[in-house]
Design an enzyme around this catalytic site. Structure first.
Site, PDB file in Angstrom:
ATOM      1  CG  HIS A   1      -2.151  -0.804  -4.397  1.00  0.00           C
ATOM      2  ND1 HIS A   1      -2.619   0.467  -4.201  1.00  0.00           N
ATOM      3  CD2 HIS A   1      -2.591  -1.535  -3.336  1.00  0.00           C
ATOM      4  CE1 HIS A   1      -3.320   0.513  -3.092  1.00  0.00           C
ATOM      5  NE2 HIS A   1      -3.319  -0.696  -2.551  1.00  0.00           N
TER       6      HIS A   1
ATOM      7  CG  ASN B   1      -3.242   2.999  -0.352  1.00  0.00           C
ATOM      8  OD1 ASN B   1      -4.454   3.077  -0.541  1.00  0.00           O
ATOM      9  ND2 ASN B   1      -2.659   1.866  -0.040  1.00  0.00           N
TER      10      ASN B   1
ATOM     11  CD  GLU C   1      -1.589   3.200  -7.301  1.00  0.00           C
ATOM     12  OE1 GLU C   1      -1.509   4.436  -7.372  1.00  0.00           O
ATOM     13  OE2 GLU C   1      -1.826   2.601  -6.220  1.00  0.00           O
TER      14      GLU C   1
ATOM     15  CB  SER D   1      -0.911   0.017   1.237  1.00  0.00           C
ATOM     16  OG  SER D   1      -1.791  -1.076   1.227  1.00  0.00           O
TER      17      SER D   1
END
Length: 284
Positions: free
Chosen positions: A141, A191, A153, A120
């Site tokens: 991600h 994030n 991602e 993250s």
């Protein structure tokens, strides 16, 4: 490259989802964690998730839970990764835990194997520095729940090669996913924005500006979000949220990433969200 065998390190919420998604798309999966109890729980969760998913995705070609689980080897031994084509690492968002994993992977996995960190917030370049193949390390991600989210991602580290990017894109395509490629920075895009939003929502709750229900209702009703920030935090896991914010705070040394005291208190109290039944909301 023909990607057939994929190692998945960590049988938590994200690792379970990645392993399930890979098995459902005909990959041979090696799911690794530190104890048989954790792996037994992972097997139970995957079986349940497949059954639940069948209610939402009707198909004449739907595979049975047993046929999907047959494609997953559950193990505590990294030795099984000696024939892996690709590895996805999903362990807890703590550097002290992650840093011990990559040298092991580097020593056991074949030379062509690509390593993807499903992290993250921890910088990909830092993780790649733990290996002798930094050009074959990148970030992917995944979003939760993994089998139902079509977008990921992808993070390019400082040394990540174009060949590695193409191999990862190929595997994601096999999993039925698209990607957006971003450059390496703590928290990346999703994030770096999401954790601030969640943290500020917790401050609103702590300051008694609104209830958890009303905070989320505003985001869903006013902005069209499917889930509010506090529901999202419960889904991800409050412990994971806290670890991620602490990584952002450590890397940027910026007070805007200071974790809300209420979030820290809830994690100390073991209120992690959906994974154990209670966070900002209660789950049966």
């Amino acid at each position: 490259m023909n990607i057939q065998t994929v190692g998945v390190i960590g049988a938590g919420v994200m690792g379970i989802g990645v392993a399930q998604n890979l098995a459902q798309t005909d990959h041979q999966v090696i799911l690794i964690d530190i104890s048989e109890d954790i792996l037994d729980k992972a097997k139970y969760e995957i079986r349940n998730n497949i059954r639940l998913q069948s209610f939402f995705q009707k198909s004449d070609n739907r595979k049975t839970p047993d046929s999907i689980l047959e494609k997953i080897d559950f193990s505590t031994s990294y030795k099984l990764l000696e024939n892996a084509d690709f590895v996805v690492e999903n362990v807890t968002e703590k550097w002290d835990i992650k840093k011990g994993i990559y040298p092991q992977l580097d020593a056991i996995c074949p030379q062509h194997c690509v390593f993807a960190a499903n992290t993250s917030a921890i910088p990909i370049t830092r993780l790649a520095s733990l290996t002798k193949r930094p050009d074959q390390v990148l970030g992917i991600h995944f979003m939760n729940p993994v089998p139902m989210k079509p977008m990921v991602e992808m993070i390019r580290g400082y040394h990540t090669s174009e060949t590695t990017i193409e191999i990862a894109k190929q595997m994601l395509s096999q999993m039925g996913k698209e990607c957006v490629i971003v450059n390496d920075s703590p928290g990346f895009v999703s994030n770096r924005v999401l954790m601030l939003t969640i943290n500020e929502a917790v401050f609103l709750l702590q300051d008694q500006v609104a209830t958890a229900e009303d905070v989320d209702k505003i985001f869903k009703g006013c902005f069209g979000h499917k889930m509010g920030p506090l529901e999202t935090a419960d889904l991800i896991g409050l412990d994971t949220i806290l670890f991620s914010i602490e990584v952002l705070y450590e890397n940027f040394n910026d007070s805007k990433y200071r974790p809300c005291p209420l979030l820290k208190k809830m994690v100390d109290a073991g209120l992690y969200g959906r994974k154990n039944g209670q966070g900002f909301f209660v789950y049966q």
